[in-house]
Design a protein around this motif. Structure first.
Motif, PDB file in Angstrom:
ATOM      1  N   GLY A 157       0.789  -1.223   0.000  1.00  0.00           N
ATOM      2  CA  GLY A 157       0.000   0.000   0.000  1.00  0.00           C
ATOM      3  C   GLY A 157       0.820   1.271   0.000  1.00  0.00           C
ATOM      4  O   GLY A 157       0.312   2.337  -0.370  1.00  0.00           O
ATOM      5  N   VAL A 158       2.089   1.201   0.403  1.00  0.00           N
ATOM      6  CA  VAL A 158       2.946   2.398   0.373  1.00  0.00           C
ATOM      7  C   VAL A 158       4.068   2.252  -0.647  1.00  0.00           C
ATOM      8  O   VAL A 158       4.953   3.103  -0.723  1.00  0.00           O
ATOM      9  CB  VAL A 158       3.535   2.712   1.769  1.00  0.00           C
ATOM     10  CG1 VAL A 158       2.420   3.065   2.742  1.00  0.00           C
ATOM     11  CG2 VAL A 158       4.386   1.558   2.304  1.00  0.00           C
ATOM     12  N   GLN A 208       2.752   6.229 -14.105  1.00  0.00           N
ATOM     13  CA  GLN A 208       2.445   7.236 -13.093  1.00  0.00           C
ATOM     14  C   GLN A 208       3.274   6.992 -11.831  1.00  0.00           C
ATOM     15  O   GLN A 208       3.570   5.853 -11.457  1.00  0.00           O
ATOM     16  CB  GLN A 208       0.960   7.157 -12.720  1.00  0.00           C
ATOM     17  CG  GLN A 208       0.018   7.520 -13.848  1.00  0.00           C
ATOM     18  CD  GLN A 208      -0.539   8.918 -13.673  1.00  0.00           C
ATOM     19  OE1 GLN A 208      -0.174   9.644 -12.752  1.00  0.00           O
ATOM     20  NE2 GLN A 208      -1.442   9.299 -14.559  1.00  0.00           N
ATOM     21  N   ASP A 209       3.609   8.086 -11.162  1.00  0.00           N
ATOM     22  CA  ASP A 209       4.251   7.983  -9.861  1.00  0.00           C
ATOM     23  C   ASP A 209       3.217   7.489  -8.846  1.00  0.00           C
ATOM     24  O   ASP A 209       2.127   8.043  -8.716  1.00  0.00           O
ATOM     25  CB  ASP A 209       4.787   9.344  -9.422  1.00  0.00           C
ATOM     26  CG  ASP A 209       5.533   9.269  -8.109  1.00  0.00           C
ATOM     27  OD1 ASP A 209       6.767   9.150  -8.137  1.00  0.00           O
ATOM     28  OD2 ASP A 209       4.885   9.332  -7.049  1.00  0.00           O
ATOM     29  N   PHE A 210       3.561   6.441  -8.111  1.00  0.00           N
ATOM     30  CA  PHE A 210       2.619   5.776  -7.204  1.00  0.00           C
ATOM     31  C   PHE A 210       2.116   6.720  -6.110  1.00  0.00           C
ATOM     32  O   PHE A 210       0.909   6.911  -5.928  1.00  0.00           O
ATOM     33  CB  PHE A 210       3.323   4.565  -6.583  1.00  0.00           C
ATOM     34  CG  PHE A 210       2.458   3.739  -5.670  1.00  0.00           C
ATOM     35  CD1 PHE A 210       1.460   2.926  -6.182  1.00  0.00           C
ATOM     36  CD2 PHE A 210       2.670   3.738  -4.297  1.00  0.00           C
ATOM     37  CE1 PHE A 210       0.684   2.139  -5.343  1.00  0.00           C
ATOM     38  CE2 PHE A 210       1.902   2.960  -3.452  1.00  0.00           C
ATOM     39  CZ  PHE A 210       0.902   2.157  -3.978  1.00  0.00           C
ATOM     40  N   THR A 211       3.039   7.335  -5.377  1.00  0.00           N
ATOM     41  CA  THR A 211       2.647   8.193  -4.255  1.00  0.00           C
ATOM     42  C   THR A 211       1.975   9.466  -4.738  1.00  0.00           C
ATOM     43  O   THR A 211       0.963   9.905  -4.168  1.00  0.00           O
ATOM     44  CB  THR A 211       3.885   8.524  -3.397  1.00  0.00           C
ATOM     45  OG1 THR A 211       4.442   7.303  -2.903  1.00  0.00           O
ATOM     46  CG2 THR A 211       3.514   9.406  -2.219  1.00  0.00           C
ATOM     47  N   LEU A 212       2.499  10.076  -5.790  1.00  0.00           N
ATOM     48  CA  LEU A 212       1.921  11.323  -6.296  1.00  0.00           C
ATOM     49  C   LEU A 212       0.516  11.110  -6.834  1.00  0.00           C
ATOM     50  O   LEU A 212      -0.355  11.977  -6.678  1.00  0.00           O
ATOM     51  CB  LEU A 212       2.812  11.917  -7.376  1.00  0.00           C
ATOM     52  CG  LEU A 212       4.145  12.518  -6.929  1.00  0.00           C
ATOM     53  CD1 LEU A 212       4.907  13.068  -8.126  1.00  0.00           C
ATOM     54  CD2 LEU A 212       3.931  13.603  -5.881  1.00  0.00           C
ATOM     55  N   PHE A 213       0.261   9.971  -7.484  1.00  0.00           N
ATOM     56  CA  PHE A 213      -1.073   9.708  -8.007  1.00  0.00           C
ATOM     57  C   PHE A 213      -2.099   9.679  -6.878  1.00  0.00           C
ATOM     58  O   PHE A 213      -3.138  10.341  -6.933  1.00  0.00           O
ATOM     59  CB  PHE A 213      -1.119   8.386  -8.772  1.00  0.00           C
ATOM     60  CG  PHE A 213      -2.525   7.919  -9.044  1.00  0.00           C
ATOM     61  CD1 PHE A 213      -3.282   8.505 -10.052  1.00  0.00           C
ATOM     62  CD2 PHE A 213      -3.118   6.939  -8.254  1.00  0.00           C
ATOM     63  CE1 PHE A 213      -4.596   8.110 -10.287  1.00  0.00           C
ATOM     64  CE2 PHE A 213      -4.425   6.539  -8.479  1.00  0.00           C
ATOM     65  CZ  PHE A 213      -5.165   7.121  -9.495  1.00  0.00           C
ATOM     66  N   PHE A 214      -1.827   8.891  -5.841  1.00  0.00           N
ATOM     67  CA  PHE A 214      -2.811   8.760  -4.769  1.00  0.00           C
ATOM     68  C   PHE A 214      -2.928  10.054  -3.967  1.00  0.00           C
ATOM     69  O   PHE A 214      -3.999  10.364  -3.444  1.00  0.00           O
ATOM     70  CB  PHE A 214      -2.458   7.576  -3.866  1.00  0.00           C
ATOM     71  CG  PHE A 214      -2.849   6.250  -4.463  1.00  0.00           C
ATOM     72  CD1 PHE A 214      -4.167   5.865  -4.499  1.00  0.00           C
ATOM     73  CD2 PHE A 214      -1.892   5.408  -5.007  1.00  0.00           C
ATOM     74  CE1 PHE A 214      -4.551   4.648  -5.058  1.00  0.00           C
ATOM     75  CE2 PHE A 214      -2.249   4.187  -5.564  1.00  0.00           C
ATOM     76  CZ  PHE A 214      -3.579   3.808  -5.601  1.00  0.00           C
TER      77      PHE A 214
END
Length: 490
Positions: free
Chosen positions: A248-249, A378-384
């Motif tokens: 999840g992170v 897509q960047d994982f953290t930036l997307f969410f």
């Protein structure tokens, strides 16, 4: 002089002499305490404002100690079984009693032990110790069970690792719920079969782990469950939850060998670990994982595989009848898969702002979302986080897209109001993670004697969900982030 809840006990070493080797840590006289984890020191009993003095007092005691213990364990390393591994550069110095719990105090990089490999100096790079401090504090702040760093010590020595030029050496003072691993049970099984340890050692180890980490195992409808089966089920359950939280992170452990899997269900042994920037299910950063065995998307399957090896080490304790024991172990492994999928769905449903118990279609929607993230690089953290902040998004995820409409439909089915969705996402989607290139920059500065970059990054990741003015640069990766490679530090 203030202390961190002295004295240390040596309960594990006393109870399981066949699973440790007595040896003294090597802490040079010029060693200094370079970094203190003040919040952790307070949790362990230090008075506020006296954390540094308390840790320095503890370190003085450890430096003067004539004895500690290296723990014995086996391990499947990248799928290949090594019957004897053990702490080759680490020492269990004892346990602290904190409330009703025992907390291990462990040194890493503290010199040779009887388990050291030929030619090993038993030391560790200072930068690798700071990396573990940073990563473990990040996981802790994100609500993920983990061992933690109490202090980093600078020894004044220089050692050779990655480059021809020597680099500063350091020692980590680490705490954990315990350092008993799946590999500990593998070693106990072999040593018991060979008559090297007492035949009842594994049974005692099972009960010790249950009493320390799963104290409710003998209560309720499972009261008649065999202790070994209760432990196997408990460890498998916690590992399923843990890996779902990692996913999840975007955390990639990097070396999920059985000797790096804690029976307490904590993240432990941070070597070539890393966090995703661009989402990629096959992301593998470790320089030593040439086949991608422990890539991001492989972590659930590899953890289940490790649980199968754990079951093998307990098989004769599960039931006297081999067929019954195999069926019981197989049931637990099936439960692991089911529990992991449910935990993974809950984790990502929260990240998407879908509350309550996610209905069946949410799991498929999450899979489609991650596939689209990978397609669009897509960047994982930036997307969410953009989703959390209702910021502008592009491509398949743009406002008014079919994806957005389906997300709103899932939220409606779950009865999630816009306000509740926003709360869920704010609590699940960090702004700051220890992005790999920022970590590397901080570590290189540490080697040059400048801790400012590290302290700035540490402050950000300790409050990962709160945006702070002036830290914008820590939110994003640099353009060359996809080419990052991590190293073990051994």
């Amino acid at each position: 002089m203030p202390q961190v809840l002295p004295p240390l006990t040596t309960q594990f070493a006393r109870e399981f002499p066949g699973l440790v080797r007595e040896c003294a840590p090597d802490i040079p006289t010029d060693t200094r305490v370079a970094a203190v984890n003040a919040p952790l020191a307070r949790e362990l009993g230090s008075d506020p404002g006296e954390e540094t003095e308390a840790v320095e007092g503890l370190v003085r005691d450890l430096a003067n100690a004539t004895s500690a213990h290296a723990m014995a364990y086996s391990g499947h390393q990248f799928g290949t079984f090594s019957p004897v591994l053990g702490d080759g550069r680490a020492h269990l110095v004892g346990e602290l009693t904190v409330g009703d719990a025992l907390v291990d105090v462990h040194l890493k990089g503290s010199g040779r032990t009887p388990f050291s490999r030929p030619g090993s100096d038993g030391k560790a790079p200072l930068s690798a110790m700071y990396r573990e401090y940073l990563i473990s504090e990040a996981l802790h702040a994100l609500g993920i069970p983990t061992s933690r760093t109490l202090a980093v010590l600078e020894t004044g020595e220089r050692i050779r690792r990655r480059a021809p030029e020597p680099e500063p050496a350091g020692i980590l003072v680490r705490t954990a719920a315990s350092h008993v691993r799946v590999g500990t049970f593998q070693f106990a099984r072999i040593a018991s079969d060979q008559g090297v340890i007492e035949p009842d050692t594994r049974e005692k180890l099972v009960r010790s782990a249950l009493e320390r980490h799963y104290p409710a195992w003998g209560e309720g409808p499972d009261a008649s469950t065999a202790p070994a089966l209760a432990l196997l089920r408990g460890v498998a359950s916690r590992q399923a939850q843990l890996v779902a939280q990692w996913m999840g992170v975007g955390f990639v452990h990097g070396v999920l060998n059985t000797d790096n899997v804690s029976v307490a269900g904590e993240s432990i042994d941070f070597g070539p670990c890393a966090f995703l920037d661009r989402y990629e299910s096959g992301a593998c950063f470790s320089s030593i994982d040439t086949g991608g065995r422990y890539a991001y998307g492989q972590q659930p399957a590899m953890t289940q595989w490790n649980m199968a090896r754990f079951a093998e080490s307990l098989l004769d304790l599960l039931d006297p009848d081999p067929e019954t024991a195999i069926e019981q172990a197989s049931t637990v492994l099936r439960e692991f898969e089911q529990e992991y999928r449910a935990a993974f769905t809950r984790v990502f449903a929260r990240k998407l702002g879908i509350g309550a118990t996610p209905e069946a279609g949410v799991e498929q929607f999450i899979a489609h979302t991650l596939d689209a993230l990978e397609r669009e690089e897509q960047d994982f953290t930036l997307f969410f986080r953009a989703l959390t902040d209702d910021a502008e998004r592009e491509g398949e995820f743009a406002a008014g897209s079919a994806w957005q409409a389906e997300l709103e439909e899932h939220r409606a089915r779950a009865g999630t109001s816009p306000e509740h969705a926003a709360t869920l996402m704010r609590e699940a989607n960090p702004i700051y993670i220890p992005r790999n290139h920022h970590v590397e920059k901080a570590l290189r500065d540490i080697e040059r004697g400048d801790a400012a970059t590290f302290e700035r990054l540490l402050a950000a990741i300790r409050n990962p969900f709160t945006r702070v003015d002036g830290l914008d640069d820590l939110e994003s990766p640099p353009p060359n982030a996809r080419f990052f490679t991590s190293f073990c530090g051994t």
